[in-house]
Design a protein around this motif. Structure first.
Motif, PDB file in Angstrom:
ATOM      1  N   VAL A 452       0.816  -1.221   0.000  1.00 17.46           N
ATOM      2  CA  VAL A 452       0.000   0.000   0.000  1.00 17.46           C
ATOM      3  C   VAL A 452       0.847   1.268   0.000  1.00 17.46           C
ATOM      4  CG1 VAL A 452      -1.980  -1.074   1.101  1.00 17.46           C
ATOM      5  CG2 VAL A 452      -0.190  -0.064   2.528  1.00 17.46           C
ATOM      6  N   LEU A 453       2.116   1.136   0.264  1.00 17.79           N
ATOM      7  CA  LEU A 453       3.000   2.302   0.279  1.00 17.79           C
ATOM      8  C   LEU A 453       3.748   2.391  -1.044  1.00 17.79           C
ATOM      9  CD1 LEU A 453       4.559   2.001   3.870  1.00 17.79           C
ATOM     10  CD2 LEU A 453       2.551   3.313   3.158  1.00 17.79           C
ATOM     11  N   PRO A 454       3.959   3.598  -1.564  1.00 17.23           N
ATOM     12  CA  PRO A 454       3.598   4.885  -0.962  1.00 17.23           C
ATOM     13  C   PRO A 454       2.114   5.195  -1.113  1.00 17.23           C
ATOM     14  CG  PRO A 454       4.621   5.238  -3.099  1.00 17.23           C
ATOM     15  CD  PRO A 454       4.702   3.758  -2.840  1.00 17.23           C
ATOM     16  N   LEU A 455       1.568   5.839  -0.090  1.00 16.57           N
ATOM     17  CA  LEU A 455       0.195   6.311  -0.140  1.00 16.57           C
ATOM     18  C   LEU A 455       0.102   7.524  -1.063  1.00 16.57           C
ATOM     19  CD1 LEU A 455      -0.694   6.213   3.662  1.00 16.57           C
ATOM     20  CD2 LEU A 455      -1.372   4.531   1.930  1.00 16.57           C
ATOM     21  N   GLY A 456      -1.039   7.691  -1.684  1.00 23.13           N
ATOM     22  CA  GLY A 456      -1.268   8.919  -2.426  1.00 23.13           C
ATOM     23  C   GLY A 456      -1.608  10.062  -1.480  1.00 23.13           C
ATOM     24  N   ARG A 457      -1.416  11.257  -1.925  1.00 24.83           N
ATOM     25  CA  ARG A 457      -1.792  12.443  -1.131  1.00 24.83           C
ATOM     26  C   ARG A 457      -3.136  12.946  -1.649  1.00 24.83           C
ATOM     27  NH1 ARG A 457       2.463  14.520   2.009  1.00 24.83           N
ATOM     28  NH2 ARG A 457       1.437  16.551   2.207  1.00 24.83           N
ATOM     29  N   GLY A 458      -4.161  12.845  -0.803  1.00 23.80           N
ATOM     30  CA  GLY A 458      -5.492  13.291  -1.192  1.00 23.80           C
ATOM     31  C   GLY A 458      -6.206  12.241  -2.048  1.00 23.80           C
ATOM     32  N   GLY A 459      -7.496  12.509  -2.326  1.00 24.05           N
ATOM     33  CA  GLY A 459      -8.258  11.662  -3.226  1.00 24.05           C
ATOM     34  C   GLY A 459      -8.720  10.349  -2.628  1.00 24.05           C
ATOM     35  N   ARG A 460      -8.649  10.214  -1.323  1.00 21.76           N
ATOM     36  CA  ARG A 460      -9.122   8.984  -0.702  1.00 21.76           C
ATOM     37  C   ARG A 460      -9.702   9.303   0.665  1.00 21.76           C
ATOM     38  NH1 ARG A 460      -4.562   4.897  -0.213  1.00 21.76           N
ATOM     39  NH2 ARG A 460      -3.864   5.846  -2.155  1.00 21.76           N
ATOM     40  N   ARG A 461     -10.435   8.371   1.200  1.00 19.80           N
ATOM     41  CA  ARG A 461     -10.970   8.512   2.552  1.00 19.80           C
ATOM     42  C   ARG A 461     -10.025   7.783   3.519  1.00 19.80           C
ATOM     43  NH1 ARG A 461     -16.626   5.866   1.420  1.00 19.80           N
ATOM     44  NH2 ARG A 461     -15.143   4.520   0.308  1.00 19.80           N
ATOM     45  N   VAL A 462      -9.685   8.446   4.604  1.00 14.54           N
ATOM     46  CA  VAL A 462      -8.682   7.891   5.504  1.00 14.54           C
ATOM     47  C   VAL A 462      -9.177   7.957   6.947  1.00 14.54           C
ATOM     48  CG1 VAL A 462      -7.461  10.115   5.596  1.00 14.54           C
ATOM     49  CG2 VAL A 462      -6.265   8.024   6.253  1.00 14.54           C
ATOM     50  N   GLU A 483     -14.763   1.525   8.761  1.00 16.80           N
ATOM     51  CA  GLU A 483     -15.650   0.935   7.768  1.00 16.80           C
ATOM     52  C   GLU A 483     -15.906   1.880   6.585  1.00 16.80           C
ATOM     53  OE1 GLU A 483     -16.525  -0.859  11.749  1.00 16.80           O
ATOM     54  OE2 GLU A 483     -16.180   1.164  10.955  1.00 16.80           O
ATOM     55  N   ASP A 484     -15.697   3.169   6.804  1.00 16.68           N
ATOM     56  CA  ASP A 484     -15.933   4.148   5.744  1.00 16.68           C
ATOM     57  C   ASP A 484     -14.650   4.567   5.031  1.00 16.68           C
ATOM     58  OD1 ASP A 484     -18.633   4.201   6.491  1.00 16.68           O
ATOM     59  OD2 ASP A 484     -18.227   5.739   8.020  1.00 16.68           O
ATOM     60  N   ALA A 485     -13.535   3.945   5.371  1.00 21.43           N
ATOM     61  CA  ALA A 485     -12.231   4.419   4.899  1.00 21.43           C
ATOM     62  C   ALA A 485     -11.669   3.550   3.787  1.00 21.43           C
ATOM     63  CB  ALA A 485     -11.242   4.458   6.061  1.00 21.43           C
ATOM     64  N   ASP A 486     -10.829   4.151   2.965  1.00 25.40           N
ATOM     65  CA  ASP A 486     -10.043   3.419   1.966  1.00 25.40           C
ATOM     66  C   ASP A 486      -8.743   2.898   2.563  1.00 25.40           C
ATOM     67  OD1 ASP A 486     -11.858   4.002  -0.215  1.00 25.40           O
ATOM     68  OD2 ASP A 486     -11.073   6.060  -0.144  1.00 25.40           O
ATOM     69  N   VAL A 487      -8.278   3.562   3.599  1.00 24.30           N
ATOM     70  CA  VAL A 487      -7.050   3.151   4.280  1.00 24.30           C
ATOM     71  C   VAL A 487      -7.092   3.701   5.699  1.00 24.30           C
ATOM     72  CG1 VAL A 487      -5.678   5.171   3.584  1.00 24.30           C
ATOM     73  CG2 VAL A 487      -4.523   2.994   4.055  1.00 24.30           C
ATOM     74  N   ALA A 488      -6.450   3.008   6.628  1.00 27.15           N
ATOM     75  CA  ALA A 488      -6.307   3.484   8.007  1.00 27.15           C
ATOM     76  C   ALA A 488      -4.830   3.674   8.311  1.00 27.15           C
ATOM     77  CB  ALA A 488      -6.916   2.477   8.981  1.00 27.15           C
ATOM     78  N   VAL A 489      -4.504   4.766   8.980  1.00 28.00           N
ATOM     79  CA  VAL A 489      -3.133   5.054   9.420  1.00 28.00           C
ATOM     80  C   VAL A 489      -3.172   5.257  10.924  1.00 28.00           C
ATOM     81  CG1 VAL A 489      -1.161   6.602   9.236  1.00 28.00           C
ATOM     82  CG2 VAL A 489      -2.530   6.093   7.203  1.00 28.00           C
ATOM     83  N   VAL A 490      -2.448   4.435  11.638  1.00 29.53           N
ATOM     84  CA  VAL A 490      -2.453   4.469  13.101  1.00 29.53           C
ATOM     85  C   VAL A 490      -1.025   4.563  13.604  1.00 29.53           C
ATOM     86  CG1 VAL A 490      -3.055   3.206  15.209  1.00 29.53           C
ATOM     87  CG2 VAL A 490      -4.599   3.149  13.231  1.00 29.53           C
ATOM     88  N   ARG A 491      -0.780   5.521  14.507  1.00 27.51           N
ATOM     89  CA  ARG A 491       0.526   5.638  15.172  1.00 27.51           C
ATOM     90  C   ARG A 491       0.446   5.004  16.558  1.00 27.51           C
ATOM     91  NH1 ARG A 491       4.166  10.906  14.386  1.00 27.51           N
ATOM     92  NH2 ARG A 491       5.678   9.200  14.265  1.00 27.51           N
ATOM     93  N   LEU A 492       1.441   4.201  16.871  1.00 24.30           N
ATOM     94  CA  LEU A 492       1.551   3.558  18.175  1.00 24.30           C
ATOM     95  C   LEU A 492       2.908   3.873  18.779  1.00 24.30           C
ATOM     96  CD1 LEU A 492       0.437  -0.053  17.146  1.00 24.30           C
ATOM     97  CD2 LEU A 492      -1.029   1.714  18.151  1.00 24.30           C
ATOM     98  N   HIS A 493       2.992   3.830  20.103  1.00 26.48           N
ATOM     99  CA  HIS A 493       4.282   3.895  20.777  1.00 26.48           C
ATOM    100  C   HIS A 493       4.713   2.498  21.171  1.00 26.48           C
ATOM    101  CE1 HIS A 493       5.261   8.182  21.267  1.00 26.48           C
ATOM    102  NE2 HIS A 493       3.960   8.353  21.148  1.00 26.48           N
TER     103      HIS A 493
END
Length: 618
Positions: A452-462, A483-493
């Motif tokens: 999935v990387l690199p992600l595009g900038r804009g044009g999607r639901r995140v 459920e409404d997203a094209d991709v999820a980005v989550v930061r964890l420690h």
């Protein structure tokens, strides 16, 4: 601010520091450091010499004034420690505004001018150019340019960049009057549970050595001089292999062990920084257990108390004759509010403060970190337990550094220049670029999931978690449900076990590297709704094993703000970071692993791993 100067009969400008109306040799800028020290040292009282040997914490007034009341961290009013106790070395904590920091520094130097010989103050700091706020180890950048943690610099493997960072930090430090860095940290990150890894250059002794020297050169330049920041290289002879990964700030972490027989790996960076001219060296808190060096069994006392290590190894075998500054609070317990941090007198807990200080001096140290109990040292001299000649030996080393830094000739800074220099745009831009580039791509696609990387900038639901609104907006339309997203980005420690009984403990990330099972389950549910991109902030290693089957992509970062991370994920800045340490497969693997051994036979991801990104889609 300019110092008051006089002109000698033969036309030399000088500072009349002892106010006797003539230029004494120690005030003569034409003379060598050795000549100036030799002249000044006999002029000093025992009290003045003793004061040189203490290096305590100080708090700056936010409005640029000195604090004349004890604060949350500092123990005494400023004028008392400078003029009555004769201290001239201070470790500063919070500095929020560059102009006010410079103003405070100048006010502190003006107080020092009132002392009998006007010995200028040396202000030191722990690292303050990255992200981690820990009163016992480092500070977030705030007004200063912000870079990755040292692990992130290590992930870039670029000696020139590390030296560039050191040079930028040097300029910003000097602008506000900070002339001593309580770094670089040359410890090896061989024990993944240890809390201090973020400040290291990783697990590999060769990489740590190369980057440590580059870092030192950035701060000190080719030789220690008026434009330098003096470095305190630490923690001799290599911290990190703490039993079970517990931190030596605390009684339960006092033991340092070498089950793999790899002491030489941990020592390796120090001869190189000695050759490069490090101004000072700091021994670690740790108490070696079962250690032998060249067939000699090493006494099981903390390194700061250990004559075999400080004098035998550092001074005699390695030939080091510079300043040895102990780590903080080896002599007295530290009480802050309703919490206590016991003195790190590991192996000599039975001694009283006088006995501890005497042993530290016998070991070969010059200066007591985090202490201001000058009366204890004066008692030792007056009772005949420590000779004045021994005091002179350390005082001479400490004065020499001040002379080399040019502090006797001009300790003041320009407030306007400080405001312009600190956080300068080109410094911030360079730091930002390093933040983004240091991101390490660990996984991008699996057997069952497409990259999935690199992600595009804009044009999607995140869908995002722990990402700022501004950074998320660069990825596309932010939605509230996976459920409404094209991709999820989550930061964890990276995981750790919160602790808060002892002072400082809450800031140190210790214990298990396992993610909580509830978190893993929740992330898996997100991944069932849309492709999941995980960023794990690696201030220490983490066990990523349970995340890999369902995460479409996993990256590691070491101090990158949200926008820098997005630039890396989208390929605006190429993420070229490579792991500075192995990532273990499980906590069982960690428990079976020798604390002193760099890396595993079969890690989940090995030192040096980093996929980069394929070309960005059109």
């Amino acid at each position: 601010m300019e110092p008051v100067r006089k002109t000698s009969p033969d036309g030399v400008e000088y500072r009349d520091l002892n106010r006797n109306g003539r230029m004494d040799p120690f005030e003569d800028p034409r003379l060598s450091v050795e000549e100036r020290v030799a002249d000044l040292l006999p002029r000093l009282s025992l009290e003045e010499k003793a004061g040189l040997m203490f290096h305590t914490v100080i708090e700056a007034g936010a409005d640029g004034t000195v604090k004349e009341a004890p604060g949350a961290i500092s123990k005494s009013p400023t004028s008392e420690v400078v003029l009555r106790k004769h201290l001239t070395h201070f470790n500063v904590h919070a500095l929020d505004d560059a102009r006010m920091a410079a103003r405070w520094h100048n006010a502190l130097q003006a107080i020092a001018e009132q002392a009998p010989h006007g010995i200028p103050v040396t202000v030191s700091t722990d690292p303050r150019h990255a992200f981690i706020e820990n009163a016992g180890a480092s500070f977030a950048a705030k007004a200063f340019s912000q870079w990755p943690e040292a692990l992130g610099l290590a992930a870039l493997r670029d000696e020139d960049l590390v030296r560039r960072f050191g040079d930028v930090a040097r300029q910003e430090y000097v602008a506000v009057g900070i002339r001593m860095a309580l770094h670089p940290t040359l410890d090896l990150a061989t024990e993944p549970r240890w809390a201090r890894q973020s400040g290291t250059f990783g697990q590999d002794p060769d990489l740590v050595t190369r980057l440590g020297v580059a870092y030192l050169k950035g701060f000190q330049q080719d030789a220690l001089g008026p434009d330098s920041v003096a470095c305190v290289s630490k923690h001799f002879p290599g911290g990190g292999p703490q039993k079970d990964g517990e931190d030596a700030h605390f009684p339960y972490g006092r033991e340092q062990v070498y089950p793999g027989g790899r002491f030489a790996d941990h020592l390796k960076p120090f001869p190189a920084v000695i050759e490069a001219g490090t101004a000072a060296i700091m021994p670690y808190y740790g108490m070696p257990v079962g250690l032998e060096i060249d067939g000699e069994k090493i006494e099981e006392v903390g390194f700061g108390y250990n004559r075999q290590v400080v004098t035998g190894l550092l001074r005699e075998k390695l030939g080091y004759d510079g300043v040895v500054l102990t780590d903080w609070e080896l002599v007295n317990d530290n009480h802050v509010g309703d919490q206590v941090l016991p003195a790190r007198s590991w192996g000599v807990e039975h001694l009283d403060p006088h006995g501890r200080m005497e042993l530290i001096l016998e070991a070969g140290a010059d200066q007591f970190g985090g202490e201001e109990c000058v009366e204890v040292l004066l008692d030792l001299v007056r009772d005949g337990r420590v000779s004045e000649a021994r005091i002179d030996e350390s005082a001479a080393r400490l004065l020499a550094v001040k002379f080399r830094l040019g502090l006797f000739d001009d300790p003041y800074v320009d407030e306007d220049a400080a405001a312009v220099t600190v956080g300068r745009k080109d410094f911030r831009d360079a730091g930002y670029a390093a933040q983004a580039a240091s991101v390490t791509v660990l996984q991008n696609g699996t057997e069952h999931r497409a990259p999935v990387l690199p992600l595009g900038r804009g044009g999607r639901r995140v869908y995002v978690e722990n990402l700022s609104a501004e950074a998320a907006a660069a990825l596309g339309e932010v939605v509230q449900r996976p459920e409404d997203a094209d991709v999820a980005v989550v930061r964890l420690h990276a995981p750790f076990e919160p602790r808060s009984d002892l002072f400082l403990e809450s800031w140190f990330h210790q214990g298990s590297l396992d993610f909580a099972p509830g978190l893993v389950s929740r992330l898996e549910r997100i991944a069932r709704s849309c492709p999941l991109v995980l960023d794990v902030v690696l201030d220490r290693p983490a066990v990523l094993t349970p995340l890999l089957p369902f995460a479409s992509a996993v990256v590691g970062s070491y101090g990158s703000n949200d926008s820098a991370l997005v630039d890396a994920l989208t390929g605006v800045v190429e993420p070229v970071g490579r792991l500075p340490f192995d990532l273990p497969r499980s906590m069982e693997q960690v428990r079976q692993h020798g604390e002193d051994v760099p890396g595993y036979d079969d890690p989940l991801f090995a030192f040096g791993h980093g996929l980069g990104l394929p070309s960005r889609p059109d």
